[in-house]
Design a protein around this motif. Sequence first.
Motif, mmCIF file in Angstrom:
data_model
loop_
_atom_site.group_PDB
_atom_site.id
_atom_site.type_symbol
_atom_site.label_atom_id
_atom_site.label_comp_id
_atom_site.label_asym_id
_atom_site.label_seq_id
_atom_site.Cartn_x
_atom_site.Cartn_y
_atom_site.Cartn_z
ATOM 1 N N UNK A 244 0.816 -1.199 0.000
ATOM 2 C CA UNK A 244 0.000 0.000 0.000
ATOM 3 C C UNK A 244 0.857 1.259 0.000
ATOM 4 N N UNK A 245 0.309 2.374 -0.485
ATOM 5 C CA UNK A 245 1.033 3.643 -0.373
ATOM 6 C C UNK A 245 1.353 3.923 1.098
ATOM 7 N N UNK B 115 8.491 -6.633 3.040
ATOM 8 C CA UNK B 115 9.023 -6.856 1.697
ATOM 9 C C UNK B 115 9.813 -5.620 1.279
ATOM 10 N N UNK B 116 10.948 -5.865 0.657
ATOM 11 C CA UNK B 116 11.807 -4.808 0.132
ATOM 12 C C UNK B 116 11.952 -5.019 -1.368
ATOM 13 N N UNK B 117 11.721 -3.959 -2.138
ATOM 14 C CA UNK B 117 11.761 -4.035 -3.596
ATOM 15 C C UNK B 117 12.731 -2.977 -4.100
ATOM 16 N N UNK B 118 13.652 -3.370 -4.974
ATOM 17 C CA UNK B 118 14.647 -2.421 -5.467
ATOM 18 C C UNK B 118 15.109 -2.828 -6.859
ATOM 19 N N UNK B 119 15.813 -1.926 -7.527
ATOM 20 C CA UNK B 119 16.461 -2.232 -8.796
ATOM 21 C C UNK B 119 17.848 -2.788 -8.518
ATOM 22 N N UNK B 120 18.062 -4.048 -8.853
ATOM 23 C CA UNK B 120 19.348 -4.691 -8.598
ATOM 24 C C UNK B 120 20.371 -4.368 -9.680
ATOM 25 N N UNK B 121 19.910 -4.179 -10.902
ATOM 26 C CA UNK B 121 20.787 -3.826 -12.015
ATOM 27 C C UNK B 121 20.050 -2.827 -12.893
ATOM 28 N N UNK B 122 20.768 -2.237 -13.847
ATOM 29 C CA UNK B 122 20.139 -1.354 -14.818
ATOM 30 C C UNK B 122 20.465 0.104 -14.571
ATOM 31 N N UNK B 123 20.057 0.940 -15.520
ATOM 32 C CA UNK B 123 20.412 2.334 -15.479
ATOM 33 C C UNK B 123 19.252 3.288 -15.436
ATOM 34 N N UNK B 124 18.064 2.817 -15.109
ATOM 35 C CA UNK B 124 16.906 3.702 -15.075
ATOM 36 C C UNK B 124 16.001 3.371 -13.909
ATOM 37 N N UNK B 125 15.087 4.277 -13.608
ATOM 38 C CA UNK B 125 14.118 4.048 -12.539
ATOM 39 C C UNK B 125 13.038 3.074 -13.013
ATOM 40 N N UNK B 126 12.374 2.449 -12.057
ATOM 41 C CA UNK B 126 11.245 1.576 -12.333
ATOM 42 C C UNK B 126 10.062 2.012 -11.468
ATOM 43 N N UNK B 127 8.922 1.412 -11.738
ATOM 44 C CA UNK B 127 7.711 1.678 -10.963
ATOM 45 C C UNK B 127 7.150 0.358 -10.462
ATOM 46 N N UNK B 128 6.673 0.361 -9.226
ATOM 47 C CA UNK B 128 5.967 -0.804 -8.701
ATOM 48 C C UNK B 128 4.540 -0.380 -8.381
ATOM 49 N N UNK B 129 3.577 -1.173 -8.831
ATOM 50 C CA UNK B 129 2.178 -0.883 -8.565
ATOM 51 C C UNK B 129 1.833 -1.143 -7.112
ATOM 52 N N UNK B 130 1.050 -0.241 -6.519
ATOM 53 C CA UNK B 130 0.611 -0.420 -5.141
ATOM 54 C C UNK B 130 -0.907 -0.337 -5.091
#
Length: 491
Positions: A343-344, A465-480
Amino acid sequence: MRTTRTKRPRPTPHRSAHRTPFLAAALALTVALAGLVGLGGAGTAQGAVPTVPGWDLQWSDDFNGANRALPSAANWQTDTGHSYPGGPANWGTGEIQNYTASPDNLSLDGNGNLRITALRDSAGNWTSGRIESKRADFKAPAGGTLRIESRLQMPNVTGAAAAGYWPAFWALGAPYRGNYWNWPAIGEFDIMENVNGLNSVWGVLHCGVNPGGPCNETTGIGASRVCPGASCQSAFHTYRFEWDRSVTPNELRWYVDDQQYHTVRQNQMDATSWASMTDHAGYFLLLNLAIGGAFPDALGGPTPTAATVPGHSMLVDYVGVWTRGGGTTTPPPSTGSSTLYALPGAALGNSSGSASSATLTSAGGVNSDGTPRNPQVFTSSGITRTYNGGATQFDLFVDAGTTVGNGVQVRVSYDRTGSGVWDRTETYQYFATDPLPGYEHYTQAQGLKSATGTLGNLVNGKVRIEIWNAIGGGASTVGTGNQSVVRIPYS
């Protein structure tokens, strides 16, 4: 990026060729009754999504908004191009159009409708629109019934000018996302299909194996009828599908304007095929307007022709999903696991709330595989439940936009007594996102990378729960909100 799978010959989801005896009979009926059906006025959006007595509304969109605005990004993702990444060419059906996110092809009309328009350029190239719901958990509750419904008007074009038009409202099993080669086992419910401007609606079930199997693939189990009153093309009609788990055997039912015209029952197929179609997370919904392909070709092909007229639109007043009886639209797995929503505000909650999102910061080119780096953290506290011997499950909606190959990763931790010590920590293999805008599903099927400690009963415990970008060069979005969930093995 998703792994590209070896393509093997098979027709496709999205309703296949439907080259069946029922087509011939339906076409004959359509022709025979065409002169008896009045051509009523086109109709307009009727306002809010209707309240249906005895049913609980789970999700809906009534497509209110300014003319040429795109449909809600919280509710829908837009498909573009000629295929899914790594999926069958031409969406597996032979349709020829290029799907775009242009408001010329896909937009609200300012009058309470979604408008999907097929266009042809001076070189003869066709474009159109296709969207699918971000939620993929629409499922009949145990002992209850699921109802999926839309009020829409097919493209108002008939005769030679309509050759190749193929509007559809349908649903695909959630496991299809990210795989694209597990059709038809995961199930497909075609709630409304029409081709070539014929005054007829088709309802079809796809399941089992291809070719053959209990659903006679690539045909499917289908039926059709003319639209009641005004023709399908000249007016809005309501198209409905029900999945009923309150009766034995379970039933699937198709309706137009509340008139039932097709039924499939559980005892028409083997238990394995039915389970493969129903015992997963649920279904996502699709709306699209294709041009050409196996189905329109079967009834008038090859299509389109030089006489086909571009510029006609499918108009969608609303889409709604209801349930009746039983539990929720997304019941926990049979192991007795409990569902928590991201949730937010960094909470894990028992109820979902509205769709929203959170940003996962860029990995910045640093490899953080296995170690959280600037994660989004969601926590639930004060949990007292009994461990049932199962395993953690999750379904996270993630999107990296046009960034190539971000590696979104999740770690799930359990503090069994609320002492501040994490008794069990599970880190899962990262999920390499594709470079196309739109949510993808990251689940536990990606595989466990490492785990420490043991699971046991929770007594005033915590889950994180912890969610992160492990690799890559840009931001991501996770739906909540009503999108990303974790299912803990507790009852």
